[in-house]
Motif scaffolding. Structure first.
Motif, PDB file in Angstrom:
ATOM      1  N   PHE A   1      19.829 -23.445   9.386  1.00  0.00           N
ATOM      2  CA  PHE A   1      18.761 -24.095   9.891  1.00  0.00           C
ATOM      3  C   PHE A   1      18.500 -24.163  11.537  1.00  0.00           C
ATOM      4  N   GLU A   2      19.527 -23.987  12.239  1.00  0.00           N
ATOM      5  CA  GLU A   2      19.413 -23.628  13.727  1.00  0.00           C
ATOM      6  C   GLU A   2      18.685 -22.629  14.098  1.00  0.00           C
ATOM      7  N   GLN A   3      18.917 -21.485  13.234  1.00  0.00           N
ATOM      8  CA  GLN A   3      18.143 -20.168  13.488  1.00  0.00           C
ATOM      9  C   GLN A   3      16.815 -20.244  12.945  1.00  0.00           C
ATOM     10  N   LEU A   4      16.506 -21.049  12.080  1.00  0.00           N
ATOM     11  CA  LEU A   4      15.230 -21.118  11.819  1.00  0.00           C
ATOM     12  C   LEU A   4      14.474 -22.239  12.722  1.00  0.00           C
ATOM     13  N   ARG A   5      15.096 -23.203  13.265  1.00  0.00           N
ATOM     14  CA  ARG A   5      14.263 -23.880  14.380  1.00  0.00           C
ATOM     15  C   ARG A   5      14.012 -23.043  15.625  1.00  0.00           C
ATOM     16  N   ALA A   6      15.153 -22.163  15.870  1.00  0.00           N
ATOM     17  CA  ALA A   6      14.872 -21.328  16.835  1.00  0.00           C
ATOM     18  C   ALA A   6      13.709 -20.438  16.857  1.00  0.00           C
ATOM     19  N   GLU A   7      13.675 -19.884  15.670  1.00  0.00           N
ATOM     20  CA  GLU A   7      12.399 -19.001  15.388  1.00  0.00           C
ATOM     21  C   GLU A   7      11.074 -19.685  15.330  1.00  0.00           C
ATOM     22  N   MET A   8      11.194 -20.980  14.793  1.00  0.00           N
ATOM     23  CA  MET A   8       9.912 -21.762  14.909  1.00  0.00           C
ATOM     24  C   MET A   8       9.568 -22.045  16.487  1.00  0.00           C
ATOM     25  N   ALA A   9      10.601 -22.438  17.245  1.00  0.00           N
ATOM     26  CA  ALA A   9      10.268 -22.708  18.562  1.00  0.00           C
ATOM     27  C   ALA A   9       9.581 -21.510  19.332  1.00  0.00           C
ATOM     28  N   LYS A  10      10.118 -20.280  18.872  1.00  0.00           N
ATOM     29  CA  LYS A  10       9.724 -19.028  19.561  1.00  0.00           C
ATOM     30  C   LYS A  10       8.379 -18.694  19.255  1.00  0.00           C
ATOM     31  N   ALA A  11       7.965 -18.904  17.884  1.00  0.00           N
ATOM     32  CA  ALA A  11       6.498 -19.034  17.400  1.00  0.00           C
ATOM     33  C   ALA A  11       5.562 -19.787  17.925  1.00  0.00           C
ATOM     34  N   VAL A  12       5.979 -21.261  18.082  1.00  0.00           N
ATOM     35  CA  VAL A  12       5.177 -22.325  18.336  1.00  0.00           C
ATOM     36  C   VAL A  12       5.922 -23.203  19.506  1.00  0.00           C
ATOM     37  N   PRO A  13       6.058 -22.653  20.632  1.00  0.00           N
ATOM     38  CA  PRO A  13       6.989 -23.284  21.731  1.00  0.00           C
ATOM     39  C   PRO A  13       6.583 -24.958  21.887  1.00  0.00           C
ATOM     40  N   ALA A  14       5.605 -25.514  21.533  1.00  0.00           N
ATOM     41  CA  ALA A  14       5.651 -26.987  21.617  1.00  0.00           C
ATOM     42  C   ALA A  14       6.653 -27.600  20.694  1.00  0.00           C
TER      43      ALA A  14
END
Length: 668
Positions: free
Chosen positions: A593-606
């Motif tokens: 889940f942490e990696q998923l959240r990091a990928e999401m933040a990379k794609a949409v920083p907000a």
């Protein structure tokens, strides 16, 4: 700012502050029952007595006494101690000794303060009076013998909820608090009186005799019943959530929550999907995870893949769904289930730009195509506060009772092109003008463009102020738009593309008859409309059973935690999509889940930072010239999603408060 001394400590207090507030600024705890920070001052419980000099040589109620220059306040003297003991003794004259069976036990102000400030014995030996129980509807349970007449519930109903139907009858010792003619309290916010009641007179009817507070695990979460993003605490025992109560967040929900937010939790354990299903010979039959995945892998989609997102989803699930669709060669993503297809080229043009707290400061407000009481009850309370400060409200759309005075201009979209002179004049004089655009506008061709055309006409944009607001009522809407869940043409365009493989991520409001040739995979938690239409069902987790990021209608990114585990074989949605991606030969680039959240933040920083997202301000060029009446997108406030439709409490609220059915209570 006046200077006062509290127990010998000198401090400055804001002008207009009360003695009680001055004491709290000095770090002193003052007991109280009737005083509440968000309600008007009543001064009728007398528990907050202090000694004040100069002044009469007797204790005075600190909640109703203004702090003045050179006041000396004493909170610990013998006079104050004896006075508080006397008040507590008086309050307990008629209070029943039923703490062992009272639901307020363990979180009761009367218990706590009687231990801290009471005497421990009583001089009264007369018979205690008893009061007959009152009926306040399916949400609030009453034991009015316990009532100490603090009138918090009366003031909340009148001042915050705007439905003045709770009040006092009779006088003196015979005084009783009740609803008018003892009918159900007809407010979307009535459950808040349970939190406000400092004794056990008003408790939660669905939660009655369920648990004690010390048995419960408390988890911070975000509500998904509407788009306000109410901060809540989920109280659970074992694998079941037993109640939801609001947390204080002045920027979002203050300390209130709607009845739907509080009481949908009994729907979390009913009609649940707890094992995979595969459709065979026209019928859904239980299957293993491997069988369900194999059935999906057998679909020859050739890159014709789409995903529909539901209203209750967290951003992580939507990001994982988007990543899977793109890995499989698809690009069709849509989250506006009911067929809306408004322009999203500028997120600021579909955002609540004044912010929830900011709308309180508006001095002229135009409501267009919205029923705030049903679409966002906690925005409605903010408008009430604005009106108390002198704001004027105009409305275009179906005429409804919003609990305050609205000057209705009619229900015709063509009014947007030719507003009455009085409205234009009022906006011209306003320092902080605002417009709130509801779901009825977004559903009508040309109406969104008409409202944006008024931004300049009405001067909604000033330095430090943006008065253009769009009111969403789906918790996943803003997060979905940030993640690209918006196809030109909406659901109709997705259906027209005839995707061979369709992922339905908790989408229960979609008309699936538009997808006759698609292989439908439903990832969700309730056996509702989406599951009925599916070819394969993959049981997912509800908002209480997974951590997640949510974006509310003002673009505020918030995070909720996991309270309980999903039932049976159900799994968290992101982990289902990750496991499925491996079977489909399109492995997603995250294992936790942490990696998923990091990928999401990379794609949409907000989405990686909690707080208000900055969308900038730009006005898209949209068609105008709408005409005809605005409709209401919500037909039944209490049954707007799968969790609510599974909840017996919400079903009873709908039957009684919306459809007028009556319930006879059995004699006990």
């Amino acid at each position: 700012m006046p200077k006062v001394k509290v127990d010998g400590v000198e401090l400055e207090v804001p002008a207009g502050a009360t003695v009680l507030q001055a004491c709290e600024l000095a770090g002193k705890e003052i007991p109280r029952f009737c005083y509440h920070e968000r309600l008007s001052i009543a001064g009728n419980c007398r528990m907050c007595l202090v000694e004040v000099k100069p002044g009469p040589p007797k204790p005075q109620a600190s909640c109703a006494l203004p702090a003045a220059e050179n006041q000396e306040i004493f909170t610990q003297t013998e006079m104050v101690k004896k006075a508080r003991e006397g008040v507590m003794e008086f309050l307990l004259i008629n209070h029943p000794l039923d703490c062992p069976i009272c639901d307020q036990g363990g979180e009761c102000d009367l218990q706590d303060q009687s231990v801290a400030y009471g005497k421990g014995s009583s001089r009264f030996d007369e018979n205690k009076r008893a009061v007959t129980e009152k009926y306040m509807g399916p949400i609030v349970k009453t034991v009015m013998t316990r009532c100490i007449q603090c009138t918090r519930c009366v003031r909340f109903a009148e001042e915050v909820a705007g439905v003045p139907e709770i009040g006092a009858i009779y006088r003196g010792e015979n005084m009783q608090i009740t609803t008018y003619l003892e009918h159900a309290a007809k407010s979307e916010l009535s459950g808040n009186v349970v939190d406000l009641c400092p004794v056990g007179a008003l408790t939660s009817k669905p939660y009655a005799f369920e648990a004690r507070p010390w048995e419960l695990k408390k988890t911070h979460a975000i509500d998904v019943m509407d788009a306000v993003g109410t901060n809540i605490r989920l109280d659970s025992r074992g694998r079941q959530v037993l109640r939801a109560v609001p947390r204080i967040n002045d920027d979002v929900n203050e300390e209130w929550a709607s009845d739907k937010t509080r009481h949908n939790v009994d729907g979390l354990v009913r009609k649940r999907l707890d094992k995979p299903y595969v459709r065979r010979d026209g019928k859904l039959v239980p299957a293993t995870w491997n069988e369900a995945f194999a059935a999906i892998a057998a679909v020859k989609h050739g890159g014709s893949v789409a995903a529909l997102a539901g209203d209750l989803l967290d951003c992580e699930t939507m990001f994982a769904g988007k990543a899977l669709v793109q890995k499989l060669g698809g690009s069709l993503l849509e989250g506006r289930q009911t067929g809306l297809a408004y322009d999203v080229s500028s997120l600021s043009a579909v955002n609540f730009n004044t912010t929830l707290a900011g709308i309180e400061t508006a001095d002229v407000i135009l409501l267009v195509g919205t029923n705030l009481r049903w679409e966002a009850p906690l925005v409605n309370t903010r408008i009430r506060k604005a009106i108390k400060k002198g704001a004027k409200v105009f409305g275009i759309g179906p005429q409804v009772d919003l609990t305050y005075k609205v000057e209705w201009l009619g229900n015709d979209a063509s009014l947007l092109a030719k507003l009455p002179e009085a409205v234009v004049e009022a906006f011209g004089k306003a320092a902080r003008p605002a417009m709130i655009v509801g779901g009825g506008v977004l559903a009508k061709d040309g109406a969104h463009g008409d409202t944006l055309a008024l931004v300049e006409t009405l001067g909604l944009i000033r330095e430090g102020w943006n008065g253009y607001n769009v009111l969403h009522f789906a918790a996943a809407r803003m997060g979905g738009l940030m993640l690209g869940y918006a196809t030109d043409g909406g659901v109709k365009a997705v259906a027209a593309a005839k995707p061979k493989l369709l992922f339905s991520l908790g989408a229960d409001e979609v008309d699936y008859s538009a997808f006759p040739d698609s292989f439908k995979v439903y990832v969700g938690h309730h056996g509702d409309k989406g599951a009925h239409a599916a070819d394969v069902i993959l049981p997912g987790a509800s908002y209480a059973e997974k951590a997640g990021t949510y974006v509310n209608l003002e673009g505020r990114v918030q995070r909720g935690e996991k309270a309980v585990f999903a039932p049976g074989d159900a799994r968290e949605d992101w982990s289902i999509l990750r496991a499925l991606s491996e079977v489909l030969g399109a492995t997603l680039p995250f294992d936790s889940f942490e990696q998923l959240r990091a990928e999401m933040a990379k794609a949409v920083p907000a989405l990686g930072v909690e707080g208000l997202a900055d969308y900038g301000w730009s006005v898209p060029s949209l068609p105008t010239g709408a005409s005809g009446e605005f409709g209401s997108p919500i037909k039944d406030f209490y049954l707007t999603n799968a969790i609510c439709r599974a909840s017996p409490t919400m079903q009873q609220c709908s039957a009684e408060l919306i459809h007028g059915q009556t319930y006879a209570e059995a004699a006990e």
